[in-house]
Design a protein around this motif. Structure first.
Motif, PDB file in Angstrom:
ATOM      1  N   HIS A   6      78.333   7.161  11.930  1.00 16.13           N
ATOM      2  CA  HIS A   6      79.401   6.202  11.669  1.00 16.13           C
ATOM      3  C   HIS A   6      79.985   6.423  10.272  1.00 16.13           C
ATOM      4  O   HIS A   6      81.215   6.518  10.097  1.00 16.13           O
ATOM      5  N   VAL A   7      79.111   6.540   9.276  1.00 11.60           N
ATOM      6  CA  VAL A   7      79.563   6.786   7.905  1.00 11.60           C
ATOM      7  C   VAL A   7      80.158   8.183   7.779  1.00 11.60           C
ATOM      8  O   VAL A   7      81.184   8.383   7.117  1.00 11.60           O
ATOM      9  N   GLU A   8      79.531   9.161   8.413  1.00 10.85           N
ATOM     10  CA  GLU A   8      80.011  10.535   8.294  1.00 10.85           C
ATOM     11  C   GLU A   8      81.417  10.693   8.886  1.00 10.85           C
ATOM     12  O   GLU A   8      82.259  11.420   8.335  1.00 10.85           O
ATOM     13  N   CYS A   9      81.679  10.010   9.990  1.00 13.31           N
ATOM     14  CA  CYS A   9      83.026  10.053  10.574  1.00 13.31           C
ATOM     15  C   CYS A   9      84.040   9.450   9.610  1.00 13.31           C
ATOM     16  O   CYS A   9      85.154   9.971   9.446  1.00 13.31           O
ATOM     17  N   ALA A  10      83.665   8.337   8.978  1.00  8.78           N
ATOM     18  CA  ALA A  10      84.569   7.703   8.015  1.00  8.78           C
ATOM     19  C   ALA A  10      84.820   8.615   6.816  1.00  8.78           C
ATOM     20  O   ALA A  10      85.953   8.705   6.312  1.00  8.78           O
ATOM     21  N   ARG A  11      83.788   9.303   6.352  1.00  6.55           N
ATOM     22  CA  ARG A  11      83.950  10.246   5.242  1.00  6.55           C
ATOM     23  C   ARG A  11      84.884  11.378   5.634  1.00  6.55           C
ATOM     24  O   ARG A  11      85.757  11.780   4.857  1.00  6.55           O
ATOM     25  N   ARG A  12      84.688  11.900   6.846  1.00  6.50           N
ATOM     26  CA  ARG A  12      85.505  13.017   7.295  1.00  6.50           C
ATOM     27  C   ARG A  12      86.980  12.624   7.406  1.00  6.50           C
ATOM     28  O   ARG A  12      87.862  13.386   7.027  1.00  6.50           O
ATOM     29  N   PHE A  13      87.247  11.421   7.903  1.00  2.27           N
ATOM     30  CA  PHE A  13      88.636  11.013   8.099  1.00  2.27           C
ATOM     31  C   PHE A  13      89.300  10.648   6.779  1.00  2.27           C
ATOM     32  O   PHE A  13      90.416  11.071   6.496  1.00  2.27           O
ATOM     33  N   GLY A  14      88.624   9.825   5.957  1.00  2.89           N
ATOM     34  CA  GLY A  14      89.155   9.450   4.655  1.00  2.89           C
ATOM     35  C   GLY A  14      89.940   8.159   4.664  1.00  2.89           C
ATOM     36  O   GLY A  14      89.993   7.441   5.675  1.00  2.89           O
ATOM     37  N   PRO A  15      90.582   7.825   3.539  1.00  2.00           N
ATOM     38  CA  PRO A  15      91.335   6.572   3.418  1.00  2.00           C
ATOM     39  C   PRO A  15      92.420   6.468   4.490  1.00  2.00           C
ATOM     40  O   PRO A  15      92.971   7.472   4.943  1.00  2.00           O
ATOM     41  N   GLY A  16      92.718   5.225   4.847  1.00  4.04           N
ATOM     42  CA  GLY A  16      93.695   4.980   5.896  1.00  4.04           C
ATOM     43  C   GLY A  16      93.083   4.863   7.270  1.00  4.04           C
ATOM     44  O   GLY A  16      93.782   4.639   8.264  1.00  4.04           O
ATOM     45  N   LEU A  17      91.771   4.991   7.336  1.00  2.00           N
ATOM     46  CA  LEU A  17      91.055   4.946   8.603  1.00  2.00           C
ATOM     47  C   LEU A  17      91.224   3.604   9.299  1.00  2.00           C
ATOM     48  O   LEU A  17      91.206   2.544   8.666  1.00  2.00           O
ATOM     49  N   ILE A  18      91.398   3.639  10.622  1.00  2.00           N
ATOM     50  CA  ILE A  18      91.262   2.458  11.464  1.00  2.00           C
ATOM     51  C   ILE A  18      90.172   2.757  12.482  1.00  2.00           C
ATOM     52  O   ILE A  18      89.745   3.905  12.636  1.00  2.00           O
ATOM     53  N   GLU A  75      89.803   3.154  15.642  1.00  7.17           N
ATOM     54  CA  GLU A  75      89.983   4.198  16.654  1.00  7.17           C
ATOM     55  C   GLU A  75      89.725   5.592  16.102  1.00  7.17           C
ATOM     56  O   GLU A  75      89.313   6.503  16.823  1.00  7.17           O
ATOM     57  N   ASP A  76      89.972   5.763  14.795  1.00  6.57           N
ATOM     58  CA  ASP A  76      89.809   7.086  14.195  1.00  6.57           C
ATOM     59  C   ASP A  76      88.356   7.544  14.188  1.00  6.57           C
ATOM     60  O   ASP A  76      88.077   8.748  14.175  1.00  6.57           O
ATOM     61  N   LEU A  77      87.430   6.598  14.179  1.00 10.75           N
ATOM     62  CA  LEU A  77      86.016   6.974  14.165  1.00 10.75           C
ATOM     63  C   LEU A  77      85.649   7.755  15.414  1.00 10.75           C
ATOM     64  O   LEU A  77      84.984   8.795  15.343  1.00 10.75           O
ATOM     65  N   THR A  78      86.058   7.256  16.574  1.00 10.11           N
ATOM     66  CA  THR A  78      85.694   7.941  17.817  1.00 10.11           C
ATOM     67  C   THR A  78      86.405   9.286  17.938  1.00 10.11           C
ATOM     68  O   THR A  78      85.854  10.238  18.503  1.00 10.11           O
ATOM     69  N   GLU A  79      87.624   9.374  17.391  1.00  6.26           N
ATOM     70  CA  GLU A  79      88.359  10.632  17.493  1.00  6.26           C
ATOM     71  C   GLU A  79      87.881  11.666  16.484  1.00  6.26           C
ATOM     72  O   GLU A  79      88.100  12.861  16.663  1.00  6.26           O
ATOM     73  N   THR A  80      87.230  11.221  15.431  1.00  6.03           N
ATOM     74  CA  THR A  80      86.695  12.136  14.426  1.00  6.03           C
ATOM     75  C   THR A  80      85.297  12.625  14.794  1.00  6.03           C
ATOM     76  O   THR A  80      84.862  13.689  14.341  1.00  6.03           O
ATOM     77  N   LEU A  81      84.603  11.847  15.608  1.00  7.20           N
ATOM     78  CA  LEU A  81      83.212  12.182  15.952  1.00  7.20           C
ATOM     79  C   LEU A  81      83.044  13.588  16.533  1.00  7.20           C
ATOM     80  O   LEU A  81      82.096  14.296  16.154  1.00  7.20           O
ATOM     81  N   PRO A  82      83.902  14.065  17.452  1.00  4.13           N
ATOM     82  CA  PRO A  82      83.672  15.420  17.984  1.00  4.13           C
ATOM     83  C   PRO A  82      83.611  16.500  16.912  1.00  4.13           C
ATOM     84  O   PRO A  82      82.771  17.403  16.980  1.00  4.13           O
ATOM     85  N   GLY A  83      84.479  16.392  15.905  1.00  2.00           N
ATOM     86  CA  GLY A  83      84.455  17.384  14.836  1.00  2.00           C
ATOM     87  C   GLY A  83      83.180  17.320  14.020  1.00  2.00           C
ATOM     88  O   GLY A  83      82.637  18.357  13.619  1.00  2.00           O
TER      89      GLY A  83
END
Length: 513
Positions: A484-496, A498-506
């Motif tokens: 959960h935290v790693e996805c947020a780190r990968r996406f960065g500021p501006g996250l909502i 929905e972005d967590l689930t879309e970032t998880l595959p990467g």
């Protein structure tokens, strides 16, 4: 996983090493002081390039002894060093007294600090060393308010030995006396020894410590009962195994609220699917079926109007993990939670409304729980479910060791008989058998943009999906929290959310590659 120690555990390690004859207290103090100087020069290379001026504030215990070592070593580097001692040099512990004498023997001077001392380091001081109390503090230090202001001025770099003085090493909270404000000594760099302490990661710790650097002082024993800090391995545990398929990855059921209240459950369901659940079904009341059907593709839908419909659906043994709470609504939660928790051999995640719905009768919910449940409260939900425990946690800390978030989560898990995920930047995950881990979103893993609507629903879905795959409640909570935290780190500021689930595959691709 790295260990996080209490002050008592650290003292026990040092005492055992000294008692075994493997090392002396003086040797440990010398190693600690050298570690501080090494850390300072590693962090600020300009300070190593030429002599500067330092002010070292030494306390009345062994932390002060470390400070005398630091002062002596900096003086040997050609620095101008001013030392202030809080306390009586004649009453210093033996090892600290030896290092006080060594400092004086090399021409160093010591100015006494009294309660009326006004501290104002000169403008040319490049470094301020806080060697007052470290992990040994057991009381507030209001008399150091002037020093605290100096550490926050931004005009001088501050290094703390062990932990900023005034901060409880076990709870990460500043100790206070009555309604008086705490003297909040803050550091740009904190040098810990052997291992980080709980206070570096909990509550106010990350804001107070600046950056934490751990220095080895030669202790080789392991601490008993240490709290673990979740790391990359927890994320890697979520990687699928070769040969797995959807029927080996389970079938999760996420219950939604009524019309206009289905978004949170859809976030959770998508999180469960992304993290690898073989199948995910949304249980939807009739009034919301059209709304949900127009929003989903890979997710499935079944009508679940009430407890009777849920009981009928759960006759299908393939549904092995349930999630209730996100957007569920209090009335629907009170109707469905007893059926979900009473279903045999089902893992159950209870979040949001599934917790809040029972705030007037928390014991009724606790009586339904079993060891396959996972509770995921934030601070407010935790207080509604465990008001007495939250009261202890939120009480003003007046002496150390103060009651900590680790203490609170451990006590709550024991009472509930299941895993409790007490969320926050310092998420604490506790099992009923006493095991505790910390998922820290501090320092280099800080993700303040995670504080937005729906991200907790995604976390509940991540946990549910891993439970469907056969993870134990503790394993599922650990892996989900780290990812959960790693996805947020990968996406960065501006996250909502929905972005967590879309970032998880990467994130998983990198971990599993």
């Amino acid at each position: 996983m790295a260990e996080l120690l209490t002050a008592a555990q650290m003292r026990a390690l040092e005492t055992a090493e000294i008692g075994s004859g493997a090392v002396t207290g003086l040797e440990l103090m010398e190693r600690a002081g050298r570690g501080v100087v090494e850390a300072v020069f590693e962090e600020w290379r300009d300070l190593a390039a030429a002599p500067h001026r330092a002010v070292v504030l030494c306390g009345p215990g062994n932390n002060g002894g470390d400070g005398f070592v630091v002062a002596r070593l900096l003086k040997e580097w050609g620095w101008a060093v001013e030392v202030l001692l809080y306390g009586d040099s004649e009453k210093l512990p033996p090892d600290a007294k030896v290092n006080h004498e060594r400092w004086c023997a090399r021409g160093g001077t010591v100015a006494a600090w009294g309660d009326g001392t006004v501290f104002a380091p000169g403008g040319d001081a490049a470094l301020l060393v806080d060697a007052l109390f470290g992990t040994g503090l057991g009381r507030p230090v209001e008399e150091f308010d002037a020093f605290a202001r100096a550490t926050q001025s931004g005009h001088v770099r501050v290094v703390a030995v062990d932990i900023p003085s005034g901060l409880c090493a076990d709870s990460g909270r500043y100790l206070r006396r009555g309604d008086a404000p705490a003297a909040e000594l803050r550091a740009d760099l904190t040098v810990s020894f052997h291992s980080e302490k709980l206070g570096h990661r909990l509550a106010e710790g990350p804001a107070a410590c600046g950056r934490v650097m751990v220095k080895d002082i030669g202790l080789r024993r392991a601490a008993e009962g240490a709290v673990r800090m979740i790391d990359r391995q927890a994320g890697q545990a979520a990687c699928a195994r070769e040969g797995d398929h959807k029927y080996t990855h389970g079938h999760a059921l996420v219950l939604t609220g009524g019309a206009g209240r289905t978004g949170a459950a859809r976030l959770a369901a998508r999180g469960a699917l992304r993290i690898g659940a073989g199948l995910v079904t949304l249980g939807v009341p009739g009034a919301a079926q059209q709304e949900v059907a127009s929003q989903i593709t890979a997710l499935m839908l079944r009508r679940v109007d009430d407890h009777a419909a849920l009981a009928g659906l759960l006759e299908d043994d393939r549904l092995n993990a349930l999630c209730l709470g996100p957007g569920l609504g209090a009335e629907r939660a009170r109707d469905l939670v007893p059926v979900a928790c009473g279903a045999p051999r089902r893992a159950v995640v209870l979040d949001a409304d599934a917790l809040t719905a029972f705030e007037k009768e928390p014991q009724s919910l606790l009586g339904m729980l079993h060891d396959g449940c996972v509770l995921t409260p934030h601070a407010g939900e935790f207080a509604r479910l465990f008001p007495d425990i939250a009261g202890q946690l939120n009480a003003m800390p007046t002496k150390g060791p103060a009651y900590s978030k680790v203490d609170a989560a451990r006590e709550a898990a024991k009472r509930a008989g299941c895993v409790v995920v007490l969320k926050g930047p310092d998420t604490v995950i506790a099992a009923p058998d006493g095991r505790v881990v910390v998922n820290s979103a501090g320092y280099e893993r800080a993700v303040p943009w995670l504080a937005t609507a729906g991200t907790g629903d995604v976390l509940a879905g991540f946990i549910t999906g891993l439970l469907a795959r056969g993870f134990t409640p503790m394993e599922a909570a650990e892996s989900a929290a780290w990812l959960h935290v790693e996805c947020a780190r990968r996406f960065g500021p501006g996250l909502i959310a929905e972005d967590l689930t879309e970032t998880l595959p990467g994130v998983l691709r990198e971990l599993c590659g």
